[in-house]
Design a protein around this motif. Sequence first.
Motif, PDB file in Angstrom:
ATOM      1  N   LEU A 189      83.289 -21.277 -10.467  1.00 34.14           N
ATOM      2  CA  LEU A 189      83.214 -22.682 -10.070  1.00 34.14           C
ATOM      3  C   LEU A 189      83.547 -22.878  -8.597  1.00 34.14           C
ATOM      4  CD1 LEU A 189      84.809 -24.163 -13.278  1.00 34.14           C
ATOM      5  CD2 LEU A 189      82.394 -24.051 -12.657  1.00 34.14           C
ATOM      6  N   THR A 190      84.071 -21.845  -7.964  1.00 36.30           N
ATOM      7  CA  THR A 190      84.344 -21.969  -6.536  1.00 36.30           C
ATOM      8  C   THR A 190      83.104 -21.635  -5.728  1.00 36.30           C
ATOM      9  OG1 THR A 190      85.023 -19.655  -6.354  1.00 36.30           O
ATOM     10  CG2 THR A 190      86.738 -21.276  -6.893  1.00 36.30           C
TER      11      THR A 190
ATOM     12  N   GLU B 149      73.828 -24.446 -19.515  1.00 38.35           N
ATOM     13  CA  GLU B 149      74.947 -25.257 -19.040  1.00 38.35           C
ATOM     14  C   GLU B 149      74.832 -25.345 -17.526  1.00 38.35           C
ATOM     15  OE1 GLU B 149      76.626 -26.452 -21.454  1.00 38.35           O
ATOM     16  OE2 GLU B 149      76.575 -24.962 -23.075  1.00 38.35           O
ATOM     17  N   PHE B 150      74.795 -26.570 -17.008  1.00 40.39           N
ATOM     18  CA  PHE B 150      74.827 -26.784 -15.557  1.00 40.39           C
ATOM     19  C   PHE B 150      76.242 -27.227 -15.204  1.00 40.39           C
ATOM     20  CE2 PHE B 150      70.222 -27.723 -14.026  1.00 40.39           C
ATOM     21  CZ  PHE B 150      69.758 -26.614 -14.699  1.00 40.39           C
ATOM     22  N   LEU B 151      76.944 -26.405 -14.447  1.00 41.00           N
ATOM     23  CA  LEU B 151      78.330 -26.715 -14.114  1.00 41.00           C
ATOM     24  C   LEU B 151      78.428 -27.128 -12.652  1.00 41.00           C
ATOM     25  CD1 LEU B 151      79.997 -23.611 -15.833  1.00 41.00           C
ATOM     26  CD2 LEU B 151      79.546 -25.871 -16.809  1.00 41.00           C
ATOM     27  N   GLY B 152      79.177 -28.185 -12.400  1.00 38.86           N
ATOM     28  CA  GLY B 152      79.357 -28.640 -11.018  1.00 38.86           C
ATOM     29  C   GLY B 152      78.161 -29.420 -10.507  1.00 38.86           C
ATOM     30  N   LEU B 153      77.337 -29.909 -11.391  1.00 35.91           N
ATOM     31  CA  LEU B 153      76.164 -30.683 -10.987  1.00 35.91           C
ATOM     32  C   LEU B 153      76.271 -32.058 -11.631  1.00 35.91           C
ATOM     33  CD1 LEU B 153      73.656 -27.748 -11.429  1.00 35.91           C
ATOM     34  CD2 LEU B 153      74.431 -28.713  -9.261  1.00 35.91           C
TER      35      LEU B 153
ATOM     36  N   VAL C 189      85.761 -29.197 -18.344  1.00 32.48           N
ATOM     37  CA  VAL C 189      86.229 -28.098 -17.509  1.00 32.48           C
ATOM     38  C   VAL C 189      87.706 -28.288 -17.161  1.00 32.48           C
ATOM     39  CG1 VAL C 189      85.921 -26.846 -15.340  1.00 32.48           C
ATOM     40  CG2 VAL C 189      83.915 -27.703 -16.573  1.00 32.48           C
ATOM     41  N   GLN C 190      88.029 -29.518 -16.799  1.00 29.38           N
ATOM     42  CA  GLN C 190      89.422 -29.812 -16.464  1.00 29.38           C
ATOM     43  C   GLN C 190      90.320 -29.694 -17.705  1.00 29.38           C
ATOM     44  OE1 GLN C 190      89.810 -33.598 -14.506  1.00 29.38           O
ATOM     45  NE2 GLN C 190      91.392 -32.772 -13.149  1.00 29.38           N
ATOM     46  N   GLU C 191      89.810 -30.190 -18.785  1.00 24.83           N
ATOM     47  CA  GLU C 191      90.545 -30.118 -20.055  1.00 24.83           C
ATOM     48  C   GLU C 191      90.914 -28.667 -20.382  1.00 24.83           C
ATOM     49  OE1 GLU C 191      92.406 -31.260 -23.411  1.00 24.83           O
ATOM     50  OE2 GLU C 191      91.578 -32.655 -21.933  1.00 24.83           O
TER      51      GLU C 191
ATOM     52  N   PRO D 211      89.098 -26.669 -12.414  1.00 27.25           N
ATOM     53  CA  PRO D 211      89.022 -27.779 -11.469  1.00 27.25           C
ATOM     54  C   PRO D 211      88.104 -28.870 -12.022  1.00 27.25           C
ATOM     55  CG  PRO D 211      87.634 -25.962 -10.741  1.00 27.25           C
ATOM     56  CD  PRO D 211      88.380 -25.483 -11.945  1.00 27.25           C
ATOM     57  N   ALA D 212      88.374 -30.122 -11.657  1.00 25.74           N
ATOM     58  CA  ALA D 212      87.523 -31.209 -12.128  1.00 25.74           C
ATOM     59  C   ALA D 212      86.071 -30.883 -11.783  1.00 25.74           C
ATOM     60  CB  ALA D 212      87.950 -32.520 -11.461  1.00 25.74           C
ATOM     61  N   THR D 213      85.244 -30.725 -12.810  1.00 27.15           N
ATOM     62  CA  THR D 213      83.877 -30.258 -12.604  1.00 27.15           C
ATOM     63  C   THR D 213      82.939 -30.944 -13.574  1.00 27.15           C
ATOM     64  OG1 THR D 213      84.767 -28.064 -12.049  1.00 27.15           O
ATOM     65  CG2 THR D 213      82.416 -28.188 -12.521  1.00 27.15           C
ATOM     66  N   PRO D 214      82.048 -31.773 -13.098  1.00 25.21           N
ATOM     67  CA  PRO D 214      81.092 -32.401 -14.000  1.00 25.21           C
ATOM     68  C   PRO D 214      80.091 -31.369 -14.514  1.00 25.21           C
ATOM     69  CG  PRO D 214      80.545 -32.911 -11.729  1.00 25.21           C
ATOM     70  CD  PRO D 214      81.832 -32.146 -11.697  1.00 25.21           C
ATOM     71  N   ALA D 215      79.569 -31.587 -15.700  1.00 29.67           N
ATOM     72  CA  ALA D 215      78.668 -30.590 -16.264  1.00 29.67           C
ATOM     73  C   ALA D 215      77.778 -31.208 -17.318  1.00 29.67           C
ATOM     74  CB  ALA D 215      79.478 -29.450 -16.873  1.00 29.67           C
TER      75      ALA D 215
END
Length: 441
Positions: free
Chosen positions: A97-98, A130-134, A290-292, A296-300
């Motif tokens: 995620l970084t 899965e689209f992470l961070g988008l 992701v945060q749960e 890091p807070a990451t929309p997905a």
Amino acid sequence: MNQFKSLRGMVDVLPEQTSLWQAIEGVAREHFSRAGIKEIRTPILEATDLFARGIGEATDVVGKEMYTFSDRGDRSCTLRPEGTASVVRAAIENGLLTQGGQRLWYEGPMFRYERPQAGRQRQFHQLGIEFLGLKEPMNDAEVISIAWHLLNDLGLKDLELEINSLGTESDRDAFRTRFVSWLESRRSELDPDSQQRLKTNPLRILDSKDKKTKVILESAPKLSELISAESRHRFLHVQQSLEDLGIPFQVNEQLVRGLDYYDHTAFEITNSQLGAQSTVCGGGRYDRLVQELGGPATPAIGWAIGLERLILLMTQQANQNPLGKSAQLSKLKKPDLYIVNQGVDAKRKALVIAQKLRDAGLRVELDSSTASFGKQFKRADRSGADYAFVIGDEEVKTGQAPLKYLRDSSTKNKEVSTEKLLHLDDLESLISTIHKEQNIH
RNA sequence: GCGGGCGUCGCCAAGUGGUUAAGGCAGCGGCUUGUGGCGCCGCUAUUCGGGGGUUCGAAUCCCCUCGCUCGCCCCA
């Protein structure tokens, strides 16, 4: 004689079916690769807490459907009931995620302890992305579009896309309060299941199948009316993008979905031919997960396709339309050549020739029986091979063997059909003859 | 977890208390000792998911059990 049987709800995929699985996987890989989506493979077994936290303690999946056991170190382990939590865990753990937005896909077995029925097994397979961070609405549309086009490219007909917006957590909190107090006053009219849910998971009352409850819901407060302007705007943007893409959809305000982690967009692709289990593909946005799970807070956003259901549908539709794409993909690959052989020396030769032809890329079946030529030709015919190569001791002596075309419908029984004498050691010309003739026929 | 249907050969099946459990497909062997697709002939369930009971006698009736299946719940 007690024969072993597979465990309940655990199903063997037999050779007749595996070619279809492979075809589907091939088409999916192609779609993913075009969209820049990379494969991720995660363990089937995870810590129980990962799913309990990720999917939600109150959900049916966690509450009653997990395959959970203690390992020898007394750790609570669970066979994954779905793919998203594992993928998110892996992405966090490995620092993915970084590195900016991640577009990932996975495929594999999932496990849910449920009563099996049509389109439902205890071990089943999901193909998912899965689209992470988008976080953009256009990503929602993109993700849905990939599913839609994949399913269409597989030849599926009569698919329906339903979408809804669940808003944000605070949208739903606001709604829940109004909704529950409104329903409280009509509590006695609700079906028992929904009465129970008033306490445990009121939002799920929305997609109750109970007739009376459905009528009551018609006049109940609507989530769509209570979500924030921002959420509503976002949802309209997603719809606009789907329209731009020419993807037909239906907004279904009843669509809630049973996993706790969804926000905003939720969607399902269904087909009524599947009966009770009509959902082929389901997914949605999960901006809090992701945060749960400690990242890091990451929309997905992502989806999963149930492969068994997909195959059920493809098989049904292939039967209805033998010329359709689904039917083409279901076809087994036939061998190019069947080697009929008899006699000690001939069999030695045949084994070697078969291997060489396989090395050259031909699909070759070798008869290893001592059956008569008649029998072997029968098998050659049944194998579906276009050609038979005939090697007996006589051929070994003369160094020449006939290549026979088996698919000539004009030749009658007993009549020797087109044969070409070829040098046994000249495999080049055997291969080129087959290729040449394949182009003619 | 709850409700309905069903369990006879690898697959599809007939048989509903009475000597040896139809048939079809597939498989194997033969007619055709080295040439398939059609046809014909033969072989392939000591046994009807398993256990117990009723009966002179059960695949057929009863009880239990296991499994499958469809639906509910939920989901892919």
